[in-house]
Design a protein around this motif. Sequence first.
Motif, mmCIF file in Angstrom:
data_model
loop_
_atom_site.group_PDB
_atom_site.id
_atom_site.type_symbol
_atom_site.label_atom_id
_atom_site.label_comp_id
_atom_site.label_asym_id
_atom_site.label_seq_id
_atom_site.Cartn_x
_atom_site.Cartn_y
_atom_site.Cartn_z
ATOM 1 N N UNK A 132 36.558 46.837 48.054
ATOM 2 C CA UNK A 132 37.821 46.258 48.535
ATOM 3 C C UNK A 132 37.676 45.761 49.973
ATOM 4 N N UNK A 133 38.448 44.740 50.313
ATOM 5 C CA UNK A 133 38.379 44.137 51.652
ATOM 6 C C UNK A 133 38.636 45.173 52.743
ATOM 7 N N UNK A 134 39.548 46.119 52.482
ATOM 8 C CA UNK A 134 39.867 47.139 53.489
ATOM 9 C C UNK A 134 38.653 48.019 53.781
ATOM 10 N N UNK A 135 37.880 48.313 52.752
ATOM 11 C CA UNK A 135 36.691 49.152 52.942
ATOM 12 C C UNK A 135 35.629 48.378 53.711
ATOM 13 N N UNK A 136 35.493 47.085 53.413
ATOM 14 C CA UNK A 136 34.555 46.257 54.167
ATOM 15 C C UNK A 136 34.979 46.187 55.635
ATOM 16 N N UNK A 137 36.274 46.008 55.877
ATOM 17 C CA UNK A 137 36.782 45.964 57.247
ATOM 18 C C UNK A 137 36.535 47.286 57.959
ATOM 19 N N UNK A 138 36.726 48.388 57.249
ATOM 20 C CA UNK A 138 36.502 49.718 57.844
ATOM 21 C C UNK A 138 35.041 49.877 58.251
ATOM 22 N N UNK A 139 34.125 49.455 57.381
ATOM 23 C CA UNK A 139 32.699 49.554 57.690
ATOM 24 C C UNK A 139 32.350 48.676 58.891
ATOM 25 N N UNK A 140 32.882 47.459 58.912
ATOM 26 C CA UNK A 140 32.610 46.560 60.044
ATOM 27 C C UNK A 140 33.166 47.140 61.342
ATOM 28 N N UNK A 141 34.347 47.756 61.274
ATOM 29 C CA UNK A 141 34.943 48.370 62.465
ATOM 30 C C UNK A 141 34.069 49.503 62.984
ATOM 31 N N UNK A 142 33.529 50.304 62.082
ATOM 32 C CA UNK A 142 32.640 51.393 62.508
ATOM 33 C C UNK A 142 31.358 50.838 63.135
ATOM 34 N N UNK A 143 30.827 49.761 62.552
ATOM 35 C CA UNK A 143 29.634 49.123 63.112
ATOM 36 C C UNK A 143 29.924 48.560 64.504
ATOM 37 N N UNK A 144 31.092 47.953 64.670
ATOM 38 C CA UNK A 144 31.475 47.423 65.986
ATOM 39 C C UNK A 144 31.665 48.551 66.997
ATOM 40 N N UNK A 145 32.222 49.660 66.542
ATOM 41 C CA UNK A 145 32.395 50.823 67.428
ATOM 42 C C UNK A 145 31.039 51.297 67.954
ATOM 43 N N UNK A 155 33.421 40.207 72.975
ATOM 44 C CA UNK A 155 33.584 39.676 71.620
ATOM 45 C C UNK A 155 33.759 40.802 70.595
ATOM 46 N N UNK A 156 32.964 41.855 70.743
ATOM 47 C CA UNK A 156 33.060 42.986 69.816
ATOM 48 C C UNK A 156 34.415 43.676 69.944
ATOM 49 N N UNK A 157 34.905 43.811 71.171
ATOM 50 C CA UNK A 157 36.219 44.429 71.381
ATOM 51 C C UNK A 157 37.330 43.612 70.729
ATOM 52 N N UNK A 158 37.254 42.285 70.884
ATOM 53 C CA UNK A 158 38.259 41.413 70.274
ATOM 54 C C UNK A 158 38.235 41.544 68.756
ATOM 55 N N UNK A 159 37.048 41.496 68.186
ATOM 56 C CA UNK A 159 36.912 41.599 66.727
ATOM 57 C C UNK A 159 37.407 42.965 66.237
ATOM 58 N N UNK A 160 37.109 44.010 66.992
ATOM 59 C CA UNK A 160 37.541 45.353 66.619
ATOM 60 C C UNK A 160 39.064 45.462 66.628
ATOM 61 N N UNK A 161 39.709 44.838 67.602
ATOM 62 C CA UNK A 161 41.177 44.853 67.651
ATOM 63 C C UNK A 161 41.769 44.158 66.438
ATOM 64 N N UNK A 162 41.171 43.030 66.045
ATOM 65 C CA UNK A 162 41.657 42.299 64.871
ATOM 66 C C UNK A 162 41.489 43.158 63.611
ATOM 67 N N UNK A 163 40.318 43.773 63.478
ATOM 68 C CA UNK A 163 40.076 44.613 62.309
ATOM 69 C C UNK A 163 41.018 45.810 62.265
#
Length: 123
Positions: free
Chosen positions: A57-70, A85-93
């Motif tokens: 699911x898209x939410x799970x993909x977003x969660x994984x990307x957020x953890x990677x950005x963290x 850039x990573x901070x901005x993307x993390x806020x969006x996610x």
Amino acid sequence: MFLSDQWAERQILDAQSRGEFDNLPGAGAPLVLDDDSGVPRELRVAYRILKNAGYVPAEIQDRKEALDLQTLLEQVAEGSDDHVQAEKRLKVLKLRLQQAGMNTDFLDDRLYREKLQNHLNGA
């Protein structure tokens, strides 16, 4: 029992009778099963098929990307272009996850750990 369950059970029994499970690596060891208790019973087969095909699911993909950005934010110098850039993307996610009804406390875990460690160290 669902038709897919009956079919799977029949396939397993046929393979057992032919001896296809004899001498497999890990025979006799306990299986490590995914916890799908949060998935409604009638959707488990469909979810398993999608998961095995590589779809999540898209939410799970977003969660994984957020953890990677963290993790990336912890490794990149603060104030650098990559960090910004990573901070901005993390806020969006984080916003997308919250809009999907997911808890985003897992992203604040690092801050909590740091505060707790500082408190324990007497700082």
